[in-house]
Design an enzyme around this catalytic site. Structure first.
Site, PDB file in Angstrom:
ATOM      1  CG  HIS A  82      -1.936  -1.001   1.344  1.00  0.00           C
ATOM      2  ND1 HIS A  82      -2.096  -1.815   2.445  1.00  0.00           N
ATOM      3  CD2 HIS A  82      -2.913  -1.365   0.484  1.00  0.00           C
ATOM      4  CE1 HIS A  82      -3.125  -2.627   2.256  1.00  0.00           C
ATOM      5  NE2 HIS A  82      -3.636  -2.378   1.072  1.00  0.00           N
TER       6      HIS A  82
ATOM      7  CE  LYS B  24     -11.139  -7.154   2.194  1.00  0.00           C
ATOM      8  NZ  LYS B  24      -9.991  -6.326   1.804  1.00  0.00           N
TER       9      LYS B  24
ATOM     10  NE  ARG C  78      -2.664  -7.318  -4.078  1.00  0.00           N
ATOM     11  CZ  ARG C  78      -3.413  -7.637  -3.029  1.00  0.00           C
ATOM     12  NH1 ARG C  78      -2.831  -7.841  -1.862  1.00  0.00           N
ATOM     13  NH2 ARG C  78      -4.716  -7.761  -3.133  1.00  0.00           N
TER      14      ARG C  78
ATOM     15  CB  SER D 238      -4.225  -6.644   4.744  1.00  0.00           C
ATOM     16  OG  SER D 238      -3.810  -5.409   4.231  1.00  0.00           O
TER      17      SER D 238
HETATM   18  O1  PNS Z   1      -8.879  -2.779   0.747  1.00  0.00           O
HETATM   19  P1  PNS Z   1     -10.225  -3.174   0.191  1.00  0.00           P
HETATM   20  O2  PNS Z   1     -11.044  -3.904   1.235  1.00  0.00           O
HETATM   21  O3  PNS Z   1     -10.121  -3.939  -1.093  1.00  0.00           O
HETATM   22  O4  PNS Z   1     -10.962  -1.784  -0.155  1.00  0.00           O
HETATM   23  C1  PNS Z   1     -12.292  -1.779  -0.627  1.00  0.00           C
HETATM   24  C2  PNS Z   1     -12.878  -0.382  -0.379  1.00  0.00           C
HETATM   25  C3  PNS Z   1     -12.876  -0.064   1.112  1.00  0.00           C
HETATM   26  C4  PNS Z   1     -12.078   0.635  -1.140  1.00  0.00           C
HETATM   27  C5  PNS Z   1     -14.343  -0.408  -0.929  1.00  0.00           C
HETATM   28  O5  PNS Z   1     -15.080  -1.403  -0.259  1.00  0.00           O
HETATM   29  C6  PNS Z   1     -15.009   0.952  -0.758  1.00  0.00           C
HETATM   30  O6  PNS Z   1     -14.803   1.841  -1.571  1.00  0.00           O
HETATM   31  N1  PNS Z   1     -15.804   1.094   0.342  1.00  0.00           N
HETATM   32  C7  PNS Z   1     -16.472   2.349   0.663  1.00  0.00           C
HETATM   33  C8  PNS Z   1     -17.969   2.214   0.389  1.00  0.00           C
HETATM   34  C9  PNS Z   1     -18.228   2.295  -1.105  1.00  0.00           C
HETATM   35  O7  PNS Z   1     -17.991   3.301  -1.756  1.00  0.00           O
HETATM   36  N2  PNS Z   1     -18.745   1.161  -1.661  1.00  0.00           N
HETATM   37  C10 PNS Z   1     -19.064   1.053  -3.076  1.00  0.00           C
HETATM   38  C11 PNS Z   1     -17.858   0.590  -3.875  1.00  0.00           C
HETATM   39  S1  PNS Z   1     -18.252   0.465  -5.600  1.00  0.00           S
END
Ligand code: PNS
Length: 160
Positions: free
Chosen positions: A17, A41, A90, A127
């Protein structure tokens, strides 16, 4: 002034990251690392802990700040006038989910997503694996920033 948002769960932030955030920092005037919620998650670290770990890991980057978000990244990016949402890739395994999110975020806000290929020397880091390695007493010092390694070890000892 060009602003990018770099969203993720960061549970916890890894060296992979940090590499992507550093690269984004060379392309935009300001990068906001957004500690967000992924509905799919369950997190090991609380919101406040994830934010503090990211802050510690990016303190060497003067044009990077950290925000906690309980909402949609599309709305947030648009509300602060961000030019782009930046995500690290990645490899191919990351692509399918990221493509759907990029298209949905653009649908919701008009904000484009830019993908950065991270350092290949870090492309095996995730992670979830880092937490598993720490849980079983393995070495994590080469996988996460020093502040994260210390906190993760402490968390594993506390949780047993
Ligand atoms: O590290 P991750 O878990 O792959 O990140 C995913 C994350 C947190 C970026 C995604 O779930 C997100 O943007 N969450 C915020 C809520 C949102 O906007 N959801 C719609 C995504 S299209």
């Amino acid at each position: 002034m060009s602003i990018a948002v770099c969203p993720g769960s960061f549970d916890p932030i890894t060296l992979g990251h940090v590499d992507v955030i550093e690269r984004a920092g060379t392309m935009f005037d300001e990068v906001v690392v957004v500690v967000a919620h992924n509905a799919a998650k369950r997190y090991m670290f609380s919101d406040a802990e994830r934010v503090a770990l990211v802050e510690g890991a990016v303190q060497h980057l003067p044009n990077v700040r950290v925000a906690l978000l309980d909402g949609l990244i599309a709305q947030y990016a648009s509300s602060i006038g961000a030019k782009a949402i930046v995500k690290g890739l990645r490899g191919a395994a990351d692509y399918d989910d990221e493509q759907a999110m990029a298209l949905l975020n653009r649908h919701l806000s008009g904000v484009e997503t830019i993908f950065i290929m991270g350092d290949t020397a870090l492309s095996h880091i995730a992670s979830s694996f880092v937490k598993d390695i720490a849980h079983h007493g393995g070495e994590i010092e080469d996988l996460v920033p020093a502040n994260v390694a210390a906190q993760l070890k402490q968390k594993v000892e506390q949780n047993g």
